[in-house]
Design a protein around this motif. Structure first.
Motif, PDB file in Angstrom:
ATOM      1  N   UNK A  23       0.831  -1.196   0.000  1.00  0.00           N
ATOM      2  CA  UNK A  23       0.000   0.000   0.000  1.00  0.00           C
ATOM      3  C   UNK A  23       0.869   1.251   0.000  1.00  0.00           C
ATOM      4  N   UNK A  24       1.883   1.260   0.889  1.00  0.00           N
ATOM      5  CA  UNK A  24       2.781   2.414   0.951  1.00  0.00           C
ATOM      6  C   UNK A  24       3.515   2.619  -0.369  1.00  0.00           C
ATOM      7  N   UNK A  48       4.611   5.539  -5.283  1.00  0.00           N
ATOM      8  CA  UNK A  48       4.801   5.429  -6.729  1.00  0.00           C
ATOM      9  C   UNK A  48       3.853   6.375  -7.455  1.00  0.00           C
ATOM     10  N   UNK A  49       2.579   6.396  -7.026  1.00  0.00           N
ATOM     11  CA  UNK A  49       1.584   7.263  -7.661  1.00  0.00           C
ATOM     12  C   UNK A  49       1.922   8.720  -7.420  1.00  0.00           C
ATOM     13  N   UNK A  50       2.370   9.022  -6.205  1.00  0.00           N
ATOM     14  CA  UNK A  50       2.752  10.389  -5.877  1.00  0.00           C
ATOM     15  C   UNK A  50       3.918  10.847  -6.752  1.00  0.00           C
ATOM     16  N   UNK A  51       4.856   9.938  -6.988  1.00  0.00           N
ATOM     17  CA  UNK A  51       5.997  10.259  -7.856  1.00  0.00           C
ATOM     18  C   UNK A  51       5.539  10.502  -9.284  1.00  0.00           C
ATOM     19  N   UNK A  52       4.634   9.648  -9.782  1.00  0.00           N
ATOM     20  CA  UNK A  52       4.169   9.775 -11.166  1.00  0.00           C
ATOM     21  C   UNK A  52       3.365  11.059 -11.392  1.00  0.00           C
ATOM     22  N   UNK A  83      -5.859  10.204   2.074  1.00  0.00           N
ATOM     23  CA  UNK A  83      -4.481  10.164   1.581  1.00  0.00           C
ATOM     24  C   UNK A  83      -3.541  10.907   2.546  1.00  0.00           C
ATOM     25  N   UNK A  84      -3.988  12.052   3.041  1.00  0.00           N
ATOM     26  CA  UNK A  84      -3.185  12.796   4.015  1.00  0.00           C
ATOM     27  C   UNK A  84      -2.882  11.934   5.242  1.00  0.00           C
ATOM     28  N   UNK A  85      -3.909  11.232   5.744  1.00  0.00           N
ATOM     29  CA  UNK A  85      -3.740  10.388   6.937  1.00  0.00           C
ATOM     30  C   UNK A  85      -2.734   9.270   6.661  1.00  0.00           C
ATOM     31  N   UNK A  86      -2.849   8.652   5.483  1.00  0.00           N
ATOM     32  CA  UNK A  86      -1.942   7.556   5.145  1.00  0.00           C
ATOM     33  C   UNK A  86      -0.507   8.043   4.975  1.00  0.00           C
ATOM     34  N   UNK A  87      -0.346   9.227   4.407  1.00  0.00           N
ATOM     35  CA  UNK A  87       1.004   9.786   4.225  1.00  0.00           C
ATOM     36  C   UNK A  87       1.666  10.072   5.564  1.00  0.00           C
ATOM     37  N   UNK A  88       0.870  10.499   6.538  1.00  0.00           N
ATOM     38  CA  UNK A  88       1.426  10.777   7.873  1.00  0.00           C
ATOM     39  C   UNK A  88       1.992   9.513   8.519  1.00  0.00           C
TER      40      UNK A  88
END
Length: 609
Positions: free
Chosen positions: A573-574, A579-583, A602-607
Motif C-alpha cells: 500500500x505504501x 509510486x503514484x505520488x511520484x508519477x 491520503x493525508x492520513x496515510x502519508x502521515x
C-alpha cells in the motif's frame, strides 16, 4: 550491408565509414577498473542527482528484459541498471560500465549518434553499424544542462524484437524531467518561473532568473518555445523576451505564488504566455520591504559570523574549528564542499573573525562571469578600455577589497588565461587595470572556494598546478548534509528563523516530515533544505509541517524507509501511494483520484508512512 534510408541514420553511417569502423569487428575501448573509478568520480555529483530517477526506471525495466544506461558526452557508459540477465548476456558486446559507445568506436548507435545529433533517436536491429549490435534496440535522448549544453545521454536498450516506438517517447520524457530537476536544484538565490502558451497548458517552460531579472537557466521546453540558444543564457534580461515582467519579478512576500499573469511575447506579437513564480529564492527572503521594521532591515545587512553557523556534527565542527584558527592568520584559504554546504557563509565568518573585519569583504563567482568580462571584473579597467566602458574607468574586485578579504567562489571554473593572471597577482599583489599601464599595489586576503576536487582538475590539465599550490595555505572541507549526523537539529534551527520571516507561531515537524529530513539525499545540501522548509512552512495551514507540504520535486524523489517487520500488505500500500505520488509529481488531488481515495484519507496515510 543494406544502406539506411533515414537522413540522420544515413549521415551517421557515413561518419562511421569516415572513422574507419569495421562493421564486423568492434574496437576494444573499455577503461580499466581503477581508471574508470577515477573517471566516474568526476561525474559523481551529476550521478547522485539523477540516481533516484535511474533506480525507478531500472525497476520498471527489470521484468521487460531491458536496461537503462547513462553515457557522458564522450560516449563512456557511467551507469547501467536493469534486467540482470540482459546485462550478463550483453557483456560480450560491451554493454558494460566503462565501455565507450561513441560513433568513432562503435559506429551508429543511439548513445553515440545522439551525442552528435543532440536529439532523441532510436536505433533498432540492423540500423546499428556494428553487426554484433543487430540484436539490440537502443532508444536515447540527450540530457542538457540549464544553459543548453549537452550533459549526458539517457539510453534504454533491449532485444530488437521487443522494441515499440513509445519507448523513445518515454525516454525523452524522463530525460526532460531530469533536466527540470537539475534546473530546480541549481536555481539557488534566484526566481524559478513557469511559462506556458495561453491555450496549451501541457507545454511548460521553466526559466531561472537572477535578482536582476537576467536569464540564468532554462529547461528544453523554454529554449524550444522561446527559440533561445546557448549564448542567450546569462546575457538576456527577461524583459527582452516578454513584456510587462515587472509584475512577475516584484516581491510578493511569498516563496511560491499561485498568481498567474498573462504576458505578451516580444518576439511574436500574436503569442501570449501564462506565467507564474514557482519558487522565489532571492537572498534575504522576508516579508515585503515596506512592512519590515528597522531592526529587521538592519539584521539583513549583518554579515555572517561563526555564531550564525549551527552544527553539532563532528566533521562540521572540525571544519569550523580549523576555520576559526585560520581566521587568526593572514594565510590564503581554500574551502571545498558541495554546492549549498555554506562555503560563502564560512568565508564571511572567517573575515569577520579576522583582523581585517573592519575592511571590505568582496565576493565574485568565477563561474558566473563570462570569460571576456572576468579580467575587468577582477582587475578593473581604465577609461575607454573597451566599447561600453565608463568614461571614468572602474576599479576591480581586488581594488574594492583593498585592506580586506577577496572571496573567489568557484575558482575551478576560472579560464586558463585568467589563472595565469591571478597567479601573477598572488605572487606580488600588484594589479594593472585593463587598458592601463600603471601597476597598483593591493593588500587583500584571498579565500577561494570550489565544489569540485581541485587536485583532479590539476591532474586532468584544466587547472594550473602552480596556482593550486599557491592557494593551498589552509584547506577547509565542509561535509555534505547527507553525511551530517545533525540534519534534524539543523532543520529545527532553520525553522526558528523561518517562523520569524513568516511571522508564524512555533513551527514543528511531523514524524513523517522528520523521516524525510533524515532519509532524503539533499543534493542541494543546506541551501536546498532551507528552501524546502520555507516552502513547506508557507504551505502549512497550522504550526505542524507535514510530508505533503514539501516541494513536489522532492516528494517525487523520496522513497521512505519501510520497517521490515511491517506486513507485506502494508508495504504494498505504501509503495503504491509513493509510486503514484511520484508519477503525479507530488500532486495530492491527482494521486487521490488515481488511488480511488479521498484527499483526507491520503493525508492520513502519508502521515503514517
Amino acid at each position: 550491408m543494406p544502406e539506411p534510408i533515414n537522413t540522420w541514420l544515413k549521415k551517421s553511417w557515413e561518419r562511421s565509414r569516415m572513422y574507419n569502423v569495421d562493421p564486423a569487428v568492434a574496437r576494444d575501448a573499455i577503461l580499466g577498473a581503477s581508471e574508470f573509478k577515477q573517471y566516474r568520480e568526476q561525474k559523481e555529483a551529476f550521478l547522485r542527482e539523477i540516481k533516484p530517477t535511474l533506480e525507478r526506471l531500472a525497476n520498471w525495466l527489470k521484468s521487460s528484459g531491458s536496461v537503462v544506461v547513462i553515457c557522458d558526452t564522450a560516449g563512456y557508459i557511467l551507469k547501467s541498471m536493469g534486467d540482470p540477465v540482459f546485462l550478463n548476456e550483453t557483456k560480450k558486446i560491451h554493454v558494460v560500465e566503462g565501455a565507450c559507445w561513441s560513433e568513432q568506436v562503435r559506429g551508429t548507435n543511439s548513445a553515440g549518434t545522439v551525442i552528435v545529433e543532440q536529439k532523441p533517436l532510436a536505433v533498432v536491429g540492423r540500423e546499428h553499424y556494428l553487426e554484433e549490435n543487430h540484436i539490440l534496440y537502443c532508444a536515447a535522448s540527450p540530457i542538457f544542462d540549464p544553459h543548453g549544453r549537452l550533459l549526458a545521454v539517457l539510453n534504454v536498450s533491449g532485444y530488437h524484437e521487443k522494441y515499440h516506438p513509445h519507448i523513445l517517447g518515454m525516454v525523452d520524457v524522463i530525460a526532460r524531467e531530469i533536466e527540470d530537476r537539475i534546473l530546480i536544484h541549481r536555481s539557488d538565490k534566484q526566481i524559478l518561473i513557469s511559462l506556458y502558451p495561453e491555450h496549451k497548458q501541457n507545454q511548460q517552460a521553466l526559466l531561472a532568473v537572477n535578482h536582476d531579472g537576467v536569464l540564468t537557466g532554462t529547461n528544453r521546453e523554454a529554449r524550444e518555445m522561446l527559440q533561445l540558444d546557448k549564448s542567450t543564457i546569462g546575457n538576456v534580461h527577461l524583459s527582452e523576451l516578454i513584456s510587462d515582467v515587472q509584475r512577475l519579478l516584484q516581491r510578493h512576500g511569498k516563496i511560491c505564488s499561485n498568481d498567474i499573469f498573462a504576458l505578451q511575447d516580444k518576439t511574436k506579437e500574436q503569442s501570449r504566455w501564462m506565467a507564474s513564480v514557482l519558487i522565489d529564492m532571492r537572498p534575504h527572503f522576508n516579508a515585503p520591504l515596506e512592512k519590515r521594521n528597522s531592526k529587521q532591515a538592519t539584521s539583513l545587512r549583518t554579515p555572517c559570523t561563526f555564531a550564525n553557523l549551527y552544527g553539532n556534527d563532528r566533521s562540521f565542527q572540525t571544519a569550523i574549528h580549523l576555520a576559526k584558527k585560520a581566521a587568526a592568520t593572514d594565510y590564503t584559504i581554500l574551502i571545498t564542499g558541495e554546492s549549498g554546504t555554506g562555503k560563502d557563509m564560512v568565508s564571511q565568518a572567517i573575515h569577520q573573525a579576522s583582523l581585517r573585519s573592519g575592511k571590505p569583504f568582496v565576493a565574485i563567482n568565477c563561474g558566473a562571469v563570462t570569460k571576456s568580462l572576468l579580467e575587468s571584473e577582477l582587475f578593473g579597467y581604465e577609461a575607454g578600455a573597451f566599447t561600453g566602458a565608463k568614461q571614468s574607468g572602474h576599479p576591480g574586485k581586488f581594488e574594492l577589497a583593498h585592506g580586506g578579504t577577496l572571496f573567489l567562489d568557484e575558482i575551478a571554473e576560472m579560464p586558463p588565461e585568467m589563472q595565469v593572471a591571478l597567479l601573477r597577482v598572488l605572487q606580488d599583489f600588484t594589479i594593472t587595470r585593463v587598458g592601463g599601464t600603471k601597476p597598483i599595489r593591493v593588500d587583500v586576503r584571498i579565500i577561494a572556494a570550489t565544489h569540485t576536487d581541485l587536485w583532479k582538475k590539476v591532474q586532468d590539465g584544466s587547472f594550473r598546478a602552480d596556482l593550486f599550490y599557491r592557494l593551498q595555505g589552509i584547506h577547509i572541507t565542509l561535509p555534505p548534509l547527507r553525511k551530517r549526523s545533525d540534519r534534524l537539529e539543523i532543520a529545527r534551527f532553520l525553522l526558528r528563523n523561518i517562523q520569524e520571516e513568516l511571522q508564524k507561531e512555533t513551527l514543528s515537524l511531523s514524524p513523517a516530515a522528520e523521516r524525510l529530513i533524515e532519509n532524503y539525499a539533499w543534493p542541494g545540501n543546506i541551501r536546498q533544505l532551507t528552501g524546502a522548509l520555507r516552502e513547506a512552512a508557507f504551505l502549512a495551514d497550522s504550526s505542524m509541517i507535514d510530508l505533503v507540504h514539501f516541494p513536489s520535486y522532492i516528494l517525487s524523489d523520496y522513497t521512505p524507509h519501510v520497517n521490515k517487520h511491517v506486513s507485506s500488505l502494508k508495504q504494498l500500500e505504501n509503495h503504491a501511494i509513493m509510486e503514484t505520488l511520484q508519477k503525479t509529481g507530488g500532486n495530492i488531488s491527482q494521486t487521490a483520484r488515481i488511488l480511488g481515495i479521498g484527499r483526507n484519507t491520503l493525508y492520513r496515510k502519508l502521515k503514517k508512512i
